[in-house]
Design an enzyme around this catalytic site. Structure first.
Site, PDB file in Angstrom:
ATOM      1  N   HIS A  14       0.801  -1.229   0.000  1.00  0.00           N
ATOM      2  CA  HIS A  14       0.000   0.000   0.000  1.00  0.00           C
ATOM      3  C   HIS A  14       0.838   1.285   0.000  1.00  0.00           C
ATOM      4  CE1 HIS A  14      -3.503  -2.374   0.145  1.00  0.00           C
ATOM      5  NE2 HIS A  14      -3.728  -2.428   1.439  1.00  0.00           N
ATOM      6  N   HIS A  58      -9.662   2.917   0.615  1.00  0.00           N
ATOM      7  CA  HIS A  58      -9.697   1.735   1.471  1.00  0.00           C
ATOM      8  C   HIS A  58     -10.750   1.821   2.590  1.00  0.00           C
ATOM      9  CE1 HIS A  58      -7.631  -1.703   3.482  1.00  0.00           C
ATOM     10  NE2 HIS A  58      -7.084  -1.894   2.285  1.00  0.00           N
ATOM     11  N   GLU A  89     -11.812  -2.827  -3.087  1.00  0.00           N
ATOM     12  CA  GLU A  89     -10.840  -1.805  -3.492  1.00  0.00           C
ATOM     13  C   GLU A  89     -10.584  -1.864  -4.992  1.00  0.00           C
ATOM     14  OE1 GLU A  89      -7.314  -2.906  -1.129  1.00  0.00           O
ATOM     15  OE2 GLU A  89      -8.730  -4.011   0.071  1.00  0.00           O
TER      16      GLU A  89
HETATM   17  C1  GAL Z   1      -5.982  -4.984   2.206  1.00  0.00           C
HETATM   18  C2  GAL Z   1      -5.175  -6.218   1.888  1.00  0.00           C
HETATM   19  C3  GAL Z   1      -5.025  -7.027   3.154  1.00  0.00           C
HETATM   20  C4  GAL Z   1      -4.442  -6.190   4.279  1.00  0.00           C
HETATM   21  C5  GAL Z   1      -5.229  -4.910   4.425  1.00  0.00           C
HETATM   22  C6  GAL Z   1      -4.622  -3.947   5.413  1.00  0.00           C
HETATM   23  O1  GAL Z   1      -6.090  -4.179   1.067  1.00  0.00           O
HETATM   24  O2  GAL Z   1      -5.830  -6.953   0.881  1.00  0.00           O
HETATM   25  O3  GAL Z   1      -4.229  -8.173   2.917  1.00  0.00           O
HETATM   26  O4  GAL Z   1      -3.093  -5.911   3.989  1.00  0.00           O
HETATM   27  O5  GAL Z   1      -5.337  -4.238   3.204  1.00  0.00           O
HETATM   28  O6  GAL Z   1      -4.639  -4.443   6.689  1.00  0.00           O
END
Ligand code: GAL
Length: 359
Positions: free
Chosen positions: A108, A183, A324
């Site tokens: 991210h 998110h 997402e």
């Molecule tokens: C999501 C991802 C998860 C986890 C989460 C943040 O987008 O798919 O695996 O990393 O974010 O806790």
């Protein structure tokens, strides 16, 4: 008719004030967000008896949003959503090491991704159709390891039809990669103690991109036929979440990247429907459409039990779920994935719509 209001949400450690903006439409739906990470803090929508509740998870203070326990509640994700294996990628054979914030990998956008930045308010727009705010950010060359000075704008708006739209634009002065998403963790019941497992979900997808035991993408694409991952027909999320066979052996629930069915005719904005969510209790519905080719469905499996959120709510795994919209993850490692490369002569433009309703 439409209203935009502003209030202080608290201060960063260095004293910088964090602002919270609220857009309210003429049906009294409202959306609040911060200049910190363009983070959506509240979405208040009516249920079938007209009761307004907040349908996303979040915190009460900037410190909590910047804390290590924050599972990316509500924020923008950039420069790239999802995981980049071994925290590096290459452009034209030049390798770029990225910040390593997830074991050996990059997640991210890194340690201080776009979610941790204060965005500059550029513009307020109010007309008879919508109210919205445009924010900008300059991500300098080698920010978290990415090449090129990237200038990004995010426009968040609410229309009179209960559609929350997020529109991204970006430009670079050197070849780079960009793959933005938002998110929010949805819980359409609007009740802090409820899980989202009774929500019913449709995902307009017939295939997904495989990931390994570290949730790193292998480059393989599989058809969903016969899998617990197949949400082409509306299913309660909890119905098959305990399946532990392929491809759910490593994820403890859903955490998969779906390829949005591109046989759908896009709308005039170029958006296709990625997913539809429905809560039978409140009868609230949410339709997510996007210009992006993929959608990661994450059923909130790793939300820490007891994580203290808004109004002292205690969250837990599956307290909320994320859908997402994004480009193909780690696309530059897998040449069969559509690339996220942005060239200086190009303009990056993507849209996500969250359309709320009652059924
Ligand atoms: C999501 C991802 C998860 C986890 C989460 C943040 O987008 O798919 O695996 O990393 O974010 O806790």
């Amino acid at each position: 008719m439409k209203r935009i209001s502003t209030q202080e949400f608290g201060k960063l450690k260095d004293g910088t004030p964090v602002q919270e903006f609220t857009l309210t439409n003429n049906s009294n739906m409202s959306v609040s967000f911060l200049n910190l990470g363009c983070t959506l803090t509240q979405i208040r929508v009516p249920d079938h008896v007209g009761r307004f509740d907040d349908v996303i998870l979040g915190f009460d203070s900037p410190e909590a949003y910047l804390g290590v326990d924050n599972p990316y509640f509500g924020c923008i994700i950039g420069r790239t959503a999802n995981r980049i294996a071994q925290s590096n990628f290459s452009i034209k054979d030049k390798e770029y090491p990225l910040s390593c914030n997830h074991g050996l990998h990059h997640l991210h956008g890194g340690t201080s991704g776009f979610d941790k930045k204060i965005w500059k308010l550029e513009e307020k727009i109010e007309n008879n159709k919508l109210a919205g705010l445009r924010f900008s950010l300059i991500s300098p060359h080698l920010d978290e390891g990415y090449p090129g000075n990237l200038s990004i704008s995010t426009f968040i708006s609410l229309d009179s039809n209960n559609n929350l739209a997020i529109e991204y634009q970006a430009q670079t002065d050197m070849t780079t990669v960009v793959n933005l998403t938002h998110h929010p963790y949805f819980n359409l019941t609007g009740k802090a103690g409820e899980s989202c497992l009774n929500h019913e979900l449709t995902i307009h997808s017939k295939s997904f991109t495989e990931s390994d035991q570290e949730l790193i993408f292998t480059g393989k694409i599989f058809e969903l036929d016969g899998m617990a991952l197949d949400f082409r027909n509306r299913q309660p999320i909890g119905a098959r979440i305990d399946v532990t066979e392929f491809p759910m052996q490593y994820t403890g629930g859903y955490d998969h990247n779906y390829i949005i069915d591109d046989s759908q005719q896009p709308d005039i904005q170029g958006c296709r429907t990625a997913a539809e969510l429905y809560d039978p209790l409140s009868r609230r519905s949410l339709v997510i459409s996007t210009t992006q080719p993929c959608v990661q469905f994450y059923s909130g499996n790793f939300i820490p039990k007891g994580l203290v959120g808004k109004n002292q709510a205690k969250y837990f795994p599956n307290a909320g779920l994320c859908l997402e919209p994004q480009g193909y993850p780690d696309a530059d490692r897998h040449k069969n994935f559509k690339s996220n490369i942005l060239e200086p002569a190009q303009a990056y433009r993507e849209t996500i719509n969250y359309h709320f309703g009652i059924k």
